[in-house]
Design a protein around this motif. Structure first.
Motif, short mmCIF file in Angstrom:
data_model
loop_
_atom_site.label_atom_id
_atom_site.label_comp_id
_atom_site.label_asym_id
_atom_site.label_seq_id
_atom_site.Cartn_x
_atom_site.Cartn_y
_atom_site.Cartn_z
N ALA A 44 22.20 23.73 33.19
CA ALA A 44 20.75 23.83 33.04
C ALA A 44 20.37 25.20 32.45
CB ALA A 44 20.06 23.62 34.38
N THR A 45 21.03 26.24 32.92
CA THR A 45 20.76 27.58 32.40
C THR A 45 21.16 27.67 30.94
OG1 THR A 45 21.10 28.54 34.59
CG2 THR A 45 21.21 30.04 32.72
N SER A 46 22.32 27.12 30.59
CA SER A 46 22.78 27.15 29.20
C SER A 46 21.80 26.45 28.28
CB SER A 46 24.16 26.49 29.08
OG SER A 46 25.12 27.20 29.82
N LEU A 47 21.40 25.24 28.66
CA LEU A 47 20.42 24.50 27.85
C LEU A 47 19.08 25.20 27.81
CD1 LEU A 47 21.31 20.83 28.87
CD2 LEU A 47 21.64 21.91 26.63
N GLY A 48 18.67 25.76 28.93
CA GLY A 48 17.41 26.49 28.98
C GLY A 48 17.39 27.69 28.06
N VAL A 49 18.48 28.44 28.04
CA VAL A 49 18.58 29.60 27.16
C VAL A 49 18.47 29.16 25.70
CG1 VAL A 49 20.18 31.37 26.31
CG2 VAL A 49 19.85 31.08 28.77
N VAL A 50 19.20 28.11 25.34
CA VAL A 50 19.18 27.63 23.95
C VAL A 50 17.79 27.13 23.57
CG1 VAL A 50 20.03 25.80 22.43
CG2 VAL A 50 21.63 27.11 23.82
N LEU A 51 17.15 26.40 24.45
CA LEU A 51 15.81 25.88 24.13
C LEU A 51 14.78 26.99 24.01
CD1 LEU A 51 15.80 22.62 26.30
CD2 LEU A 51 16.07 22.83 23.81
N VAL A 52 14.85 27.99 24.87
CA VAL A 52 13.92 29.12 24.76
C VAL A 52 14.13 29.85 23.44
CG1 VAL A 52 13.37 31.41 25.71
CG2 VAL A 52 13.53 29.44 27.23
N ILE A 53 15.37 30.11 23.10
CA ILE A 53 15.66 30.80 21.84
C ILE A 53 15.24 29.94 20.64
CG2 ILE A 53 17.50 31.71 20.37
CD1 ILE A 53 18.87 32.67 22.96
N ALA A 54 15.47 28.64 20.72
CA ALA A 54 15.06 27.75 19.63
C ALA A 54 13.55 27.80 19.42
CB ALA A 54 15.52 26.32 19.91
N TRP A 55 12.80 27.76 20.52
CA TRP A 55 11.33 27.85 20.39
C TRP A 55 10.91 29.21 19.84
CZ3 TRP A 55 8.07 24.24 19.73
CH2 TRP A 55 8.26 23.00 20.31
N LEU A 56 11.58 30.27 20.24
CA LEU A 56 11.26 31.59 19.69
C LEU A 56 11.51 31.63 18.18
CD1 LEU A 56 12.67 33.94 22.49
CD2 LEU A 56 10.26 33.52 21.91
N ILE A 57 12.58 30.98 17.74
CA ILE A 57 12.88 30.91 16.30
C ILE A 57 11.79 30.11 15.58
CG2 ILE A 57 14.50 30.02 14.58
CD1 ILE A 57 16.77 30.67 16.62
N PHE A 61 18.05 23.38 16.39
CA PHE A 61 18.53 23.69 17.74
C PHE A 61 17.75 22.93 18.81
CE2 PHE A 61 20.24 27.88 16.03
CZ PHE A 61 21.54 27.42 16.01
N LEU A 62 16.47 22.67 18.57
CA LEU A 62 15.70 21.87 19.52
C LEU A 62 16.18 20.42 19.55
CD1 LEU A 62 12.08 23.21 18.91
CD2 LEU A 62 13.47 23.51 20.99
N MET A 63 16.56 19.91 18.38
CA MET A 63 17.01 18.52 18.29
C MET A 63 18.49 18.37 18.67
SD MET A 63 14.97 17.43 14.83
CE MET A 63 15.64 15.79 14.79
N ASN A 64 19.27 19.42 18.56
CA ASN A 64 20.72 19.39 18.85
C ASN A 64 21.08 20.56 19.77
OD1 ASN A 64 21.51 17.22 16.87
ND2 ASN A 64 20.53 18.70 15.51
N PRO A 65 20.58 20.56 20.98
CA PRO A 65 20.79 21.73 21.84
C PRO A 65 22.26 21.99 22.18
CG PRO A 65 19.76 19.96 23.09
CD PRO A 65 19.78 19.53 21.66
N MET A 66 23.09 20.94 22.20
CA MET A 66 24.50 21.17 22.55
C MET A 66 25.23 21.95 21.44
SD MET A 66 24.45 20.13 25.50
CE MET A 66 26.12 20.22 26.02
N ILE A 67 24.87 21.71 20.19
CA ILE A 67 25.43 22.51 19.10
C ILE A 67 24.94 23.95 19.24
CG2 ILE A 67 25.41 22.87 16.59
CD1 ILE A 67 25.36 19.80 16.33
N GLY A 68 23.69 24.08 19.61
CA GLY A 68 23.14 25.41 19.87
C GLY A 68 23.87 26.12 20.99
N VAL A 69 24.23 25.37 22.03
CA VAL A 69 24.96 25.96 23.16
C VAL A 69 26.29 26.53 22.67
CG1 VAL A 69 26.17 25.43 25.32
CG2 VAL A 69 23.85 24.61 24.98
N ALA A 70 27.01 25.78 21.82
CA ALA A 70 28.30 26.27 21.31
C ALA A 70 28.11 27.51 20.44
CB ALA A 70 29.01 25.17 20.51
N GLY A 71 27.11 27.48 19.57
CA GLY A 71 26.84 28.64 18.71
C GLY A 71 26.40 29.85 19.50
N PHE A 72 25.52 29.62 20.45
CA PHE A 72 25.03 30.73 21.26
C PHE A 72 26.13 31.26 22.19
CE2 PHE A 72 20.64 28.94 20.46
CZ PHE A 72 20.32 29.90 19.53
#
Length: 182
Positions: free
Chosen positions: A34-47, A84-95
Protein backbone atom coordinates in the motif's frame (compact mmCIF):
# COMPACT_ATOMS: atom_id res chain seq x y z
CA UNK A 1 22.74 32.56 17.00
CA UNK A 2 24.11 29.08 17.83
CA UNK A 3 22.15 29.12 21.08
CA UNK A 4 18.91 29.85 19.17
CA UNK A 5 19.61 26.92 16.84
CA UNK A 6 20.09 24.63 19.85
CA UNK A 7 16.80 25.80 21.33
CA UNK A 8 14.99 24.95 18.07
CA UNK A 9 16.59 21.48 17.87
CA UNK A 10 15.58 20.62 21.43
CA UNK A 11 12.07 22.05 21.20
CA UNK A 12 8.98 20.02 21.93
CA UNK A 13 7.86 20.47 18.32
CA UNK A 14 11.09 18.95 17.03
CA UNK A 15 10.62 15.97 19.34
CA UNK A 16 6.98 15.51 18.26
CA UNK A 17 7.98 15.55 14.57
CA UNK A 18 10.69 12.97 15.26
CA UNK A 19 8.20 10.69 17.03
CA UNK A 20 5.68 11.09 14.19
CA UNK A 21 8.37 10.10 11.68
CA UNK A 22 9.01 6.93 13.69
CA UNK A 23 5.28 6.08 13.94
CA UNK A 24 4.68 6.68 10.22
CA UNK A 25 7.78 4.63 9.45
CA UNK A 26 6.32 1.70 11.39
CA UNK A 27 3.04 2.06 9.47
CA UNK A 28 4.90 2.08 6.14
CA UNK A 29 6.72 -1.13 7.07
CA UNK A 30 3.52 -2.85 8.15
CA UNK A 31 1.76 -1.98 4.86
CA UNK A 32 4.57 -2.12 2.25
CA UNK A 33 2.51 -2.71 -0.90
CA UNK A 34 0.00 0.00 0.00
CA UNK A 35 2.85 2.38 0.82
CA UNK A 36 4.64 1.55 -2.45
CA UNK A 37 1.52 2.17 -4.52
CA UNK A 38 0.70 5.28 -2.51
CA UNK A 39 4.14 6.77 -3.11
CA UNK A 40 3.88 6.10 -6.85
CA UNK A 41 0.39 7.56 -7.10
CA UNK A 42 1.32 10.70 -5.17
CA UNK A 43 4.37 11.25 -7.36
CA UNK A 44 2.32 10.56 -10.51
CA UNK A 45 -0.22 13.20 -9.50
CA UNK A 46 2.57 15.66 -8.74
CA UNK A 47 3.96 15.05 -12.24
CA UNK A 48 0.51 15.63 -13.76
CA UNK A 49 0.03 18.87 -11.82
CA UNK A 50 3.53 19.97 -12.74
CA UNK A 51 2.71 19.34 -16.40
CA UNK A 52 -0.42 21.46 -16.06
CA UNK A 53 1.56 24.31 -14.53
CA UNK A 54 4.24 23.94 -17.22
CA UNK A 55 1.51 24.24 -19.85
CA UNK A 56 0.10 27.42 -18.26
CA UNK A 57 3.60 28.85 -17.89
CA UNK A 58 4.36 28.13 -21.56
CA UNK A 59 1.79 30.66 -22.70
CA UNK A 60 3.20 33.29 -20.36
CA UNK A 61 6.55 33.03 -22.11
CA UNK A 62 7.72 35.21 -24.96
CA UNK A 63 8.85 33.90 -28.32
CA UNK A 64 7.50 31.01 -30.36
CA UNK A 65 10.55 28.83 -29.60
CA UNK A 66 10.15 29.22 -25.85
CA UNK A 67 6.44 28.54 -26.00
CA UNK A 68 6.86 25.47 -28.20
CA UNK A 69 9.63 24.03 -26.02
CA UNK A 70 7.66 24.57 -22.81
CA UNK A 71 4.50 23.07 -24.33
CA UNK A 72 6.49 19.97 -25.34
CA UNK A 73 7.90 19.68 -21.81
CA UNK A 74 4.39 20.08 -20.38
CA UNK A 75 3.05 17.35 -22.68
CA UNK A 76 5.90 15.04 -21.63
CA UNK A 77 5.09 15.63 -17.95
CA UNK A 78 1.39 14.99 -18.56
CA UNK A 79 2.02 11.79 -20.52
CA UNK A 80 4.46 10.45 -17.90
CA UNK A 81 2.16 11.30 -14.99
CA UNK A 82 -0.92 9.80 -16.65
CA UNK A 83 1.07 6.71 -17.66
CA UNK A 84 2.13 6.13 -14.03
CA UNK A 85 -1.45 6.66 -12.86
CA UNK A 86 -2.70 4.08 -15.35
CA UNK A 87 0.21 1.63 -14.77
CA UNK A 88 1.22 2.06 -11.14
CA UNK A 89 3.07 -1.27 -10.96
CA UNK A 90 5.47 -0.17 -13.71
CA UNK A 91 5.87 3.03 -11.75
CA UNK A 92 6.66 1.01 -8.63
CA UNK A 93 9.51 -0.78 -10.47
CA UNK A 94 10.88 2.48 -11.87
CA UNK A 95 10.59 4.31 -8.60
CA UNK A 96 12.23 1.40 -6.79
CA UNK A 97 15.31 1.86 -8.93
CA UNK A 98 15.19 5.63 -8.39
CA UNK A 99 14.81 5.04 -4.65
CA UNK A 100 17.90 2.82 -4.64
CA UNK A 101 19.90 5.60 -6.30
CA UNK A 102 18.45 8.16 -3.86
CA UNK A 103 19.33 6.05 -0.79
CA UNK A 104 22.90 5.54 -2.00
CA UNK A 105 23.27 9.30 -2.55
CA UNK A 106 21.62 10.12 0.82
CA UNK A 107 23.86 7.63 2.64
CA UNK A 108 26.99 9.15 1.10
CA UNK A 109 25.81 12.68 1.97
CA UNK A 110 25.06 11.63 5.56
CA UNK A 111 28.57 10.17 5.86
CA UNK A 112 30.03 13.44 4.57
CA UNK A 113 27.84 15.36 7.06
CA UNK A 114 29.09 13.14 9.88
CA UNK A 115 32.76 13.75 9.04
CA UNK A 116 32.10 17.49 8.87
CA UNK A 117 30.32 17.50 12.25
CA UNK A 118 31.80 14.52 14.09
CA UNK A 119 32.57 16.58 17.21
CA UNK A 120 28.95 17.74 17.62
CA UNK A 121 26.72 16.13 20.22
CA UNK A 122 24.67 13.29 18.74
CA UNK A 123 26.72 13.16 15.54
CA UNK A 124 27.21 9.41 15.93
CA UNK A 125 23.56 9.03 14.99
CA UNK A 126 24.26 10.78 11.69
CA UNK A 127 26.97 8.19 11.04
CA UNK A 128 24.60 5.32 11.87
CA UNK A 129 21.89 6.84 9.66
CA UNK A 130 24.35 7.25 6.79
CA UNK A 131 25.71 3.71 7.00
CA UNK A 132 22.25 2.09 7.21
CA UNK A 133 20.84 4.25 4.40
CA UNK A 134 23.83 3.44 2.15
CA UNK A 135 23.49 -0.29 2.84
CA UNK A 136 19.73 -0.16 2.13
CA UNK A 137 20.35 1.59 -1.18
CA UNK A 138 22.92 -0.98 -2.23
CA UNK A 139 20.65 -3.89 -1.21
CA UNK A 140 17.73 -2.53 -3.22
CA UNK A 141 19.95 -1.92 -6.21
CA UNK A 142 21.21 -5.50 -6.04
CA UNK A 143 17.71 -7.08 -5.77
CA UNK A 144 15.92 -4.86 -8.29
CA UNK A 145 13.35 -5.47 -9.86
CA UNK A 146 12.30 -8.68 -8.08
CA UNK A 147 11.43 -7.00 -4.80
CA UNK A 148 9.78 -3.86 -6.19
CA UNK A 149 6.35 -4.64 -4.71
CA UNK A 150 7.40 -4.33 -1.11
CA UNK A 151 10.73 -2.53 -1.15
CA UNK A 152 9.54 1.08 -1.48
CA UNK A 153 7.20 0.85 1.50
CA UNK A 154 9.67 -1.08 3.62
CA UNK A 155 12.68 1.09 2.82
CA UNK A 156 10.79 4.34 3.14
CA UNK A 157 9.56 3.09 6.52
CA UNK A 158 13.06 2.13 7.68
CA UNK A 159 14.46 5.44 6.47
CA UNK A 160 11.69 7.32 8.30
CA UNK A 161 12.38 5.37 11.50
CA UNK A 162 16.13 6.02 11.27
CA UNK A 163 15.66 9.71 10.43
CA UNK A 164 13.11 10.10 13.23
CA UNK A 165 15.43 8.36 15.69
CA UNK A 166 18.35 10.53 14.58
CA UNK A 167 16.28 13.72 14.97
CA UNK A 168 15.03 12.54 18.36
CA UNK A 169 18.55 11.80 19.65
CA UNK A 170 19.88 15.12 18.33
CA UNK A 171 16.93 16.93 19.97
CA UNK A 172 17.67 15.24 23.28
CA UNK A 173 21.37 16.13 22.94
CA UNK A 174 20.43 19.74 22.20
CA UNK A 175 18.23 19.80 25.31
CA UNK A 176 21.11 18.48 27.42
CA UNK A 177 23.40 21.20 26.06
CA UNK A 178 20.67 23.79 26.61
CA UNK A 179 20.21 22.74 30.25
CA UNK A 180 23.97 22.74 30.88
CA UNK A 181 24.20 26.32 29.52
CA UNK A 182 21.28 27.58 31.63
Amino acid sequence: MAQTKLLNLGSGTSIVWAILLIVFGLLAISLPLATSLGVVLVIAWLIVFSGGFQFIHAFQSKGAGNILWKVLVAILYLIAGIYFLMNPMIGVAGFTLALAIFFVAEGVMDLVAYFQNRNAAGSGWILVDGIITLILGLLVWRQWPSSSLWVIGTLVGISMIMTGTTRLMISFAARRVEHSIA
